[in-house]
Design a protein around this motif. Structure first.
Motif, mmCIF file in Angstrom:
data_model
loop_
_atom_site.group_PDB
_atom_site.id
_atom_site.type_symbol
_atom_site.label_atom_id
_atom_site.label_comp_id
_atom_site.label_asym_id
_atom_site.label_seq_id
_atom_site.Cartn_x
_atom_site.Cartn_y
_atom_site.Cartn_z
ATOM 1 N N ALA A 42 0.814 -1.220 0.000
ATOM 2 C CA ALA A 42 0.000 0.000 0.000
ATOM 3 C C ALA A 42 0.843 1.265 0.000
ATOM 4 O O ALA A 42 0.302 2.371 0.082
ATOM 5 C CB ALA A 42 -0.928 0.002 1.221
ATOM 6 N N GLY A 43 2.152 1.130 -0.104
ATOM 7 C CA GLY A 43 3.029 2.290 -0.109
ATOM 8 C C GLY A 43 3.493 2.646 1.296
ATOM 9 O O GLY A 43 2.953 2.165 2.286
ATOM 10 N N PRO A 44 4.500 3.513 1.418
ATOM 11 C CA PRO A 44 5.032 3.889 2.737
ATOM 12 C C PRO A 44 4.081 4.814 3.476
ATOM 13 O O PRO A 44 3.263 5.518 2.869
ATOM 14 C CB PRO A 44 6.342 4.612 2.381
ATOM 15 C CG PRO A 44 6.091 5.177 1.017
ATOM 16 C CD PRO A 44 5.223 4.180 0.311
ATOM 17 N N ASP A 45 4.168 4.797 4.812
ATOM 18 C CA ASP A 45 3.411 5.752 5.617
ATOM 19 C C ASP A 45 3.845 7.166 5.241
ATOM 20 O O ASP A 45 5.007 7.415 4.930
ATOM 21 C CB ASP A 45 3.660 5.506 7.103
ATOM 22 C CG ASP A 45 3.101 4.172 7.564
ATOM 23 O OD1 ASP A 45 2.307 3.573 6.817
ATOM 24 O OD2 ASP A 45 3.475 3.729 8.663
ATOM 25 N N ARG A 46 2.887 8.121 5.296
ATOM 26 C CA ARG A 46 3.159 9.453 4.772
ATOM 27 C C ARG A 46 2.606 10.537 5.677
ATOM 28 O O ARG A 46 1.673 10.320 6.433
ATOM 29 C CB ARG A 46 2.526 9.647 3.386
ATOM 30 C CG ARG A 46 2.715 8.497 2.449
ATOM 31 C CD ARG A 46 2.817 8.916 1.024
ATOM 32 N NE ARG A 46 1.727 9.689 0.508
ATOM 33 C CZ ARG A 46 0.667 9.178 -0.111
ATOM 34 N NH1 ARG A 46 0.527 7.882 -0.191
ATOM 35 N NH2 ARG A 46 -0.257 9.968 -0.627
ATOM 36 N N VAL A 47 3.200 11.720 5.569
ATOM 37 C CA VAL A 47 2.651 12.947 6.146
ATOM 38 C C VAL A 47 2.259 13.841 4.992
ATOM 39 O O VAL A 47 3.069 14.111 4.097
ATOM 40 C CB VAL A 47 3.685 13.667 7.039
ATOM 41 C CG1 VAL A 47 3.129 14.998 7.522
ATOM 42 C CG2 VAL A 47 4.068 12.798 8.215
ATOM 43 N N LEU A 59 -3.618 7.681 -3.199
ATOM 44 C CA LEU A 59 -3.132 6.379 -2.735
ATOM 45 C C LEU A 59 -2.409 5.680 -3.882
ATOM 46 O O LEU A 59 -2.696 5.936 -5.058
ATOM 47 C CB LEU A 59 -4.294 5.524 -2.240
ATOM 48 C CG LEU A 59 -5.121 6.103 -1.090
ATOM 49 C CD1 LEU A 59 -6.334 5.230 -0.809
ATOM 50 C CD2 LEU A 59 -4.271 6.256 0.162
ATOM 51 N N ASP A 60 -1.500 4.776 -3.558
ATOM 52 C CA ASP A 60 -0.714 4.115 -4.605
ATOM 53 C C ASP A 60 -0.365 2.689 -4.194
ATOM 54 O O ASP A 60 0.444 2.463 -3.301
ATOM 55 C CB ASP A 60 0.563 4.901 -4.885
ATOM 56 C CG ASP A 60 1.271 4.444 -6.154
ATOM 57 O OD1 ASP A 60 0.933 3.353 -6.669
ATOM 58 O OD2 ASP A 60 2.151 5.166 -6.636
ATOM 59 N N GLY A 61 -1.017 1.721 -4.848
ATOM 60 C CA GLY A 61 -0.738 0.307 -4.591
ATOM 61 C C GLY A 61 -0.029 -0.375 -5.735
ATOM 62 O O GLY A 61 -0.020 -1.612 -5.814
ATOM 63 N N THR A 62 0.581 0.416 -6.643
ATOM 64 C CA THR A 62 1.181 -0.164 -7.852
ATOM 65 C C THR A 62 2.445 -0.970 -7.566
ATOM 66 O O THR A 62 2.927 -1.670 -8.456
ATOM 67 C CB THR A 62 1.505 0.941 -8.871
ATOM 68 O OG1 THR A 62 2.336 1.937 -8.256
ATOM 69 C CG2 THR A 62 0.226 1.613 -9.358
ATOM 70 N N SER A 90 -9.382 0.576 -7.842
ATOM 71 C CA SER A 90 -8.285 1.063 -8.680
ATOM 72 C C SER A 90 -6.959 0.895 -7.950
ATOM 73 O O SER A 90 -6.915 0.982 -6.723
ATOM 74 C CB SER A 90 -8.515 2.538 -9.015
ATOM 75 O OG SER A 90 -7.337 3.126 -9.539
ATOM 76 N N PRO A 91 -5.858 0.683 -8.671
ATOM 77 C CA PRO A 91 -4.561 0.614 -7.975
ATOM 78 C C PRO A 91 -4.124 1.964 -7.419
ATOM 79 O O PRO A 91 -3.324 2.026 -6.498
ATOM 80 C CB PRO A 91 -3.598 0.117 -9.060
ATOM 81 C CG PRO A 91 -4.270 0.445 -10.353
ATOM 82 C CD PRO A 91 -5.735 0.352 -10.107
ATOM 83 N N ARG A 92 -4.666 3.086 -7.962
ATOM 84 C CA ARG A 92 -4.275 4.418 -7.505
ATOM 85 C C ARG A 92 -5.516 5.300 -7.323
ATOM 86 O O ARG A 92 -5.726 6.261 -8.069
ATOM 87 C CB ARG A 92 -3.291 5.078 -8.480
ATOM 88 C CG ARG A 92 -1.997 4.329 -8.671
ATOM 89 C CD ARG A 92 -1.015 5.088 -9.554
ATOM 90 N NE ARG A 92 -0.380 6.180 -8.825
ATOM 91 C CZ ARG A 92 -0.526 7.464 -9.123
ATOM 92 N NH1 ARG A 92 -1.317 7.835 -10.108
ATOM 93 N NH2 ARG A 92 0.107 8.392 -8.422
#
Length: 524
Positions: A42-47, A59-62, A90-92
């Motif tokens: 699901a991608g890295p944790d973000r601020v 969001l980005d699950g690619t 969707s993946p994004r």
């Protein structure tokens, strides 16, 4: 007598023999070859910056994949109130948040991928930083706290003039980098130089170079650990351009600051702390980082990232309790002198972190009378300092900046009406009742004419927002009334009314009964 098979049976037997000889022999491996499950990412944790009541996050699950090369089916989900995922298959997709986050809140989003046979899951944590002015009205900066987000230049989002900012390169979410920040005009003035992990906070501090303020323009270079430049960002840090919490400059997100004149130290004003807002980080004592005399600070134990703990904070000399409550990992809490019936904290504060069964996990001691410095971001084991409320409140009137209040950030303290202190005319404020530190309570804030600014459950020493946007308005009304109940639809404990159109002053630290004002966002 000799028996013979009928001719048609002989022909059928011959056909079967011929067909069997033509079939290929299956190897055991091919016959039982198992499907390999997919891998969800699901991608890295973000601020990310929250630029008002509505925030949109990509969001980005690619990065998810299937070892067998099978196409993946995506499914995103979140249980966070007010958050909607635009296209969850969707993946994004886009995550849309239609309410303002309170300090310390985070959004957890889950991703499930399937190859048609097997599934895998992953989660991403998104922290949304509310926008607050760090530099405005020519207030120069002494200290700026940033988070390394790993993003490319397309993530830049700020209120500075375009020609004041530049960005080139892409760290491509590198998990660990070296960051160097310095004054553009005087490169020998280095504000920060060190290694930073993805999602980690670091500080540009003028005091590092022996200066009282950051320069006009700051250059931040992000390199890999072999020294190869990944990204360079230049932005304005002299106060002639606004810097806001939530601003993004490439891979950098602004999360806090201290104006010049304080040297970054909350205590430089000479005022004693009335309250300290802290974050529970779950770290062990090796995370301790501060500017106090080592002999004034102690730490032992390890909460081991416990997701929910009980925190008890008190004065080490008198035993007066400043905070007593449950706190979630990553959430804020307030060490408040008013909780103990005082106007300021004592010389030394003890913070105990216990599990929910009462076993001690960690104990820290640090100085809180301002004979020792207190900087934003100071860490004492598993707790980190976020903000400081001085004794007697802040002399700066939020209303001096023009515009009408749109959002008031408040803390529920649980106090009776005797705690009221502010700069408004006495006839503009009223208070009746006593919540007696009830925890939690149900709070309703409205204009008295049918428009509700806030309605919800609030814990003791917890932040909440009185927000005109909740009722579709651009600013709050002339007067705001806040009612505190023991539960939704329950017994009324306290009613407070005060002026919110800025014809009366509003200052950080103002107290209206059980409520403390800690921030304001204006319609302008």
């Amino acid at each position: 007598m000799r028996r013979t098979l009928p001719a048609f049976l002989l022909l059928a037997a011959c056909a079967l023999l011929l067909l069997g000889s033509a079939l290929p022999t299956l190897e055991p491996e091919a016959a039982v070859r198992a499907n390999q499950p997919p891998v969800a990412d699901a991608g890295p944790d973000r601020v990310v910056p929250g630029m008002g009541p509505r925030t949109v996050v990509q969001l980005d699950g690619t990065a998810s994949y299937d070892p067998d090369g099978q196409p993946l089916r995506y499914r995103w989900a979140t249980q966070f109130p007010g958050a909607v995922i635009s296209n969850p298959r969707s993946p994004r997709p886009l995550l849309v948040l239609d309410r303002r986050l309170q300090h310390g809140e985070e959004i957890e989003v889950g991703l499930q991928v399937s190859d048609g046979q097997d599934r895998d899951q992953d989660t991403v944590i998104i922290a949304v930083v509310p926008p607050t002015d760090c530099a405005h009205d020519h207030d120069d900066l002494a200290y700026l706290r940033l988070v390394y987000t790993g993003r490319d230049c397309s993530a830049s989002r700020h209120g500075q003039e375009p020609h004041k900012v530049s960005c080139s390169g892409d760290p491509a979410m590198a998990p660990r980098v070296r960051i160097t920040a310095f004054d553009k005009k005087h490169p020998a003035d280095v504000w920060f130089d060190g290694r930073v992990s993805l999602g980690e906070a670091f500080a540009l501090d003028a005091a590092t170079a022996g200066k009282k303020e950051l320069g006009k323009d700051t250059v931040v270079r992000i390199s890999d650990l072999q020294g190869v430049l990944l990204q360079e960002v230049v932005f304005h840090t002299s106060g002639s351009q606004t810097v806001r919490g939530g601003d993004n400059f490439g891979a950098l997100a602004v999360v806090g600051c201290v104006p010049c004149g304080s040297g970054g130290d909350f205590c430089a004003s000479g005022a004693k702390p009335a309250s300290l807002t802290m974050t529970y980080t779950g770290e062990d004592c090796s995370a301790t980082s501060h500017s106090q005399d080592p002999g004034k600070v102690s730490c032992y134990g390890d909460p081991m990232m416990a997701p929910r703990v009980h925190i008890l904070a008190w004065d080490n000399k008198k035993g007066t309790v400043w905070f007593d409550g449950d706190v979630d990992l990553g959430a804020t809490f307030v060490i408040d002198s008013a909780y103990g019936g005082a106007s300021k904290l004592g010389s030394e504060t003890v913070v105990e972190i216990l599990d929910l069964q009462g076993s001690l996990l960690q104990e820290v001691h640090f100085h809180t009378s301002c004979s020792q410095p207190l900087f934003p971001g100071d860490s004492f084991g598993g707790v980190t300092l976020v903000s400081f409320e001085p004794e007697g409140g802040n002399s700066r009137d939020y209303c001096d900046h023009g515009g009408k209040p749109k959002i008031l950030e408040m803390v529920y303290r649980g106090s009776d009406c005797s705690a009221t202190r502010h700069g408004q005319a006495s006839g503009k404020v009223s208070c009746a009742g006593d919540p007696a530190k009830a925890d939690p309570v149900w709070i309703v804030a409205h204009d008295g004419h049918g428009k509700t600014w806030f309605a919800g459950e609030v814990g003791l020493n917890t932040l909440f927002s009185i927000d005109a946007g909740t009722a579709g308005e651009e600013h709050l009304g002339k007067e705001t009334t806040v009612e505190i109940y023991d539960q939704a639809g329950g017994t009324l404990l306290q009613t407070v009314s005060f002026h919110t159109s800025c014809s009366q002053p509003l200052q950080q630290g103002d107290r209206f009964g059980a409520l403390s004002l800690v921030g304001i966002y204006q319609s302008s």
